[in-house]
Design a protein around this motif. Structure first.
Motif, PDB file in Angstrom:
ATOM      1  N   SER A   1      62.764  30.119  22.245  1.00  0.00           N
ATOM      2  CA  SER A   1      64.212  29.973  22.170  1.00  0.00           C
ATOM      3  C   SER A   1      64.709  29.234  23.407  1.00  0.00           C
ATOM      4  O   SER A   1      64.011  29.168  24.427  1.00  0.00           O
ATOM      5  N   GLU A   2      65.905  28.693  23.336  1.00  0.00           N
ATOM      6  CA  GLU A   2      66.486  28.009  24.487  1.00  0.00           C
ATOM      7  C   GLU A   2      66.613  28.965  25.667  1.00  0.00           C
ATOM      8  O   GLU A   2      66.355  28.588  26.805  1.00  0.00           O
ATOM      9  N   LYS A   3      67.009  30.200  25.368  1.00  0.00           N
ATOM     10  CA  LYS A   3      67.183  31.203  26.426  1.00  0.00           C
ATOM     11  C   LYS A   3      65.863  31.469  27.146  1.00  0.00           C
ATOM     12  O   LYS A   3      65.800  31.483  28.374  1.00  0.00           O
ATOM     13  N   MET A   4      64.790  31.672  26.389  1.00  0.00           N
ATOM     14  CA  MET A   4      63.493  31.963  27.004  1.00  0.00           C
ATOM     15  C   MET A   4      62.947  30.747  27.749  1.00  0.00           C
ATOM     16  O   MET A   4      62.336  30.888  28.808  1.00  0.00           O
ATOM     17  N   LEU A   5      63.177  29.563  27.218  1.00  0.00           N
ATOM     18  CA  LEU A   5      62.729  28.356  27.907  1.00  0.00           C
ATOM     19  C   LEU A   5      63.468  28.214  29.233  1.00  0.00           C
ATOM     20  O   LEU A   5      62.850  27.944  30.266  1.00  0.00           O
ATOM     21  N   ALA A   6      64.772  28.434  29.212  1.00  0.00           N
ATOM     22  CA  ALA A   6      65.561  28.329  30.444  1.00  0.00           C
ATOM     23  C   ALA A   6      65.097  29.357  31.480  1.00  0.00           C
ATOM     24  O   ALA A   6      64.925  29.033  32.661  1.00  0.00           O
ATOM     25  N   GLN A   7      64.861  30.596  31.049  1.00  0.00           N
ATOM     26  CA  GLN A   7      64.400  31.642  31.974  1.00  0.00           C
ATOM     27  C   GLN A   7      63.022  31.305  32.541  1.00  0.00           C
ATOM     28  O   GLN A   7      62.779  31.470  33.741  1.00  0.00           O
ATOM     29  N   THR A   8      62.142  30.847  31.690  1.00  0.00           N
ATOM     30  CA  THR A   8      60.782  30.512  32.122  1.00  0.00           C
ATOM     31  C   THR A   8      60.809  29.344  33.105  1.00  0.00           C
ATOM     32  O   THR A   8      60.143  29.384  34.143  1.00  0.00           O
ATOM     33  N   LEU A   9      61.586  28.329  32.802  1.00  0.00           N
ATOM     34  CA  LEU A   9      61.684  27.178  33.693  1.00  0.00           C
ATOM     35  C   LEU A   9      62.274  27.572  35.044  1.00  0.00           C
ATOM     36  O   LEU A   9      61.785  27.134  36.088  1.00  0.00           O
ATOM     37  N   ARG A  10      63.312  28.418  35.037  1.00  0.00           N
ATOM     38  CA  ARG A  10      63.897  28.873  36.308  1.00  0.00           C
ATOM     39  C   ARG A  10      62.857  29.561  37.171  1.00  0.00           C
ATOM     40  O   ARG A  10      62.759  29.315  38.377  1.00  0.00           O
ATOM     41  N   ALA A  11      62.051  30.429  36.563  1.00  0.00           N
ATOM     42  CA  ALA A  11      61.012  31.154  37.318  1.00  0.00           C
ATOM     43  C   ALA A  11      59.955  30.201  37.853  1.00  0.00           C
ATOM     44  O   ALA A  11      59.538  30.311  39.012  1.00  0.00           O
ATOM     45  N   LEU A  12      59.517  29.251  37.037  1.00  0.00           N
ATOM     46  CA  LEU A  12      58.469  28.318  37.466  1.00  0.00           C
ATOM     47  C   LEU A  12      58.975  27.349  38.536  1.00  0.00           C
ATOM     48  O   LEU A  12      58.216  26.960  39.424  1.00  0.00           O
ATOM     49  N   VAL A  13      60.245  26.977  38.468  1.00  0.00           N
ATOM     50  CA  VAL A  13      60.839  26.137  39.520  1.00  0.00           C
ATOM     51  C   VAL A  13      60.921  26.940  40.811  1.00  0.00           C
ATOM     52  O   VAL A  13      60.537  26.464  41.883  1.00  0.00           O
ATOM     53  N   ARG A  14      61.388  28.172  40.719  1.00  0.00           N
ATOM     54  CA  ARG A  14      61.491  29.050  41.894  1.00  0.00           C
ATOM     55  C   ARG A  14      60.126  29.268  42.549  1.00  0.00           C
ATOM     56  O   ARG A  14      60.014  29.326  43.769  1.00  0.00           O
ATOM     57  N   ASP A  15      59.073  29.349  41.740  1.00  0.00           N
ATOM     58  CA  ASP A  15      57.718  29.564  42.251  1.00  0.00           C
ATOM     59  C   ASP A  15      57.075  28.291  42.793  1.00  0.00           C
ATOM     60  O   ASP A  15      55.981  28.342  43.350  1.00  0.00           O
ATOM     61  N   GLY A  16      57.715  27.153  42.601  1.00  0.00           N
ATOM     62  CA  GLY A  16      57.174  25.905  43.125  1.00  0.00           C
ATOM     63  C   GLY A  16      56.139  25.248  42.232  1.00  0.00           C
ATOM     64  O   GLY A  16      55.415  24.356  42.667  1.00  0.00           O
ATOM     65  N   LEU A  17      56.061  25.665  40.977  1.00  0.00           N
ATOM     66  CA  LEU A  17      55.105  25.082  40.035  1.00  0.00           C
ATOM     67  C   LEU A  17      55.699  23.895  39.278  1.00  0.00           C
ATOM     68  O   LEU A  17      54.973  22.996  38.852  1.00  0.00           O
ATOM     69  N   VAL A  18      56.988  23.925  39.086  1.00  0.00           N
ATOM     70  CA  VAL A  18      57.695  22.911  38.307  1.00  0.00           C
ATOM     71  C   VAL A  18      58.856  22.391  39.149  1.00  0.00           C
ATOM     72  O   VAL A  18      59.499  23.163  39.862  1.00  0.00           O
ATOM     73  N   TRP A  19      59.116  21.076  39.081  1.00  0.00           N
ATOM     74  CA  TRP A  19      60.305  20.526  39.718  1.00  0.00           C
ATOM     75  C   TRP A  19      61.334  20.236  38.646  1.00  0.00           C
ATOM     76  O   TRP A  19      61.006  20.102  37.463  1.00  0.00           O
ATOM     77  N   ARG A  20      62.573  20.167  39.059  1.00  0.00           N
ATOM     78  CA  ARG A  20      63.704  19.949  38.155  1.00  0.00           C
ATOM     79  C   ARG A  20      64.576  18.856  38.754  1.00  0.00           C
ATOM     80  O   ARG A  20      64.945  18.926  39.921  1.00  0.00           O
TER      81      ARG A  20
END
Length: 118
Positions: free
Chosen positions: A62-81
């Motif tokens: 879902s959009e909600k779960m994708l947004a939450q997952t992306l926020r966590a991965l960005v915060r952890d330094g795995l993904v850039w935005r």
């Protein structure tokens, strides 16, 4: 704007105590191995994608779960935005070097599973 910060490093020469419940590395591992974290990392392994492209590439999220997952991965330094100041804003995601390093064994695992189904 590119966001994300790699987790604080352990003191020089020391490793994280990942089996301790208060270890910050456990949070990163929890986000990577969450239901959707692995799929996001695998989807971004070859390209930078916009939010809707990621949503389309990961069936069932879902959009909600994708947004939450992306926020966590960005915060952890795995993904850039990266946000382009347009109307509406265009947001692109990609793997950091840390994310690519973590994603390598995941990619190998996926390839291995794909080659040798039980």
């Amino acid at each position: 704007m590119v966001g994300g910060a790699q987790p604080a490093q352990a003191e020089a020469g020391k490793r994280y105590e990942v089996f301790h419940t208060d270890c910050p590395a456990r949070d990163v591992l929890d986000h990577i191995t969450s239901r959707w974290g692995v799929w996001v990392l695998i989807s971004l392994r070859g390209n930078n994608l916009r939010f809707y492209e990621l949503r389309e590439s990961i069936r069932g999220i879902s959009e909600k779960m994708l947004a939450q997952t992306l926020r966590a991965l960005v915060r952890d330094g795995l993904v850039w935005r990266e946000v382009e100041p347009t109307t509406p804003p265009q947001v692109t995601y990609g793997l950091t070097q840390f994310g690519r390093d973590i994603g390598e064994p995941l990619e190998e695992l996926f390839d291995r599973i794909g080659r040798s189904r039980p």
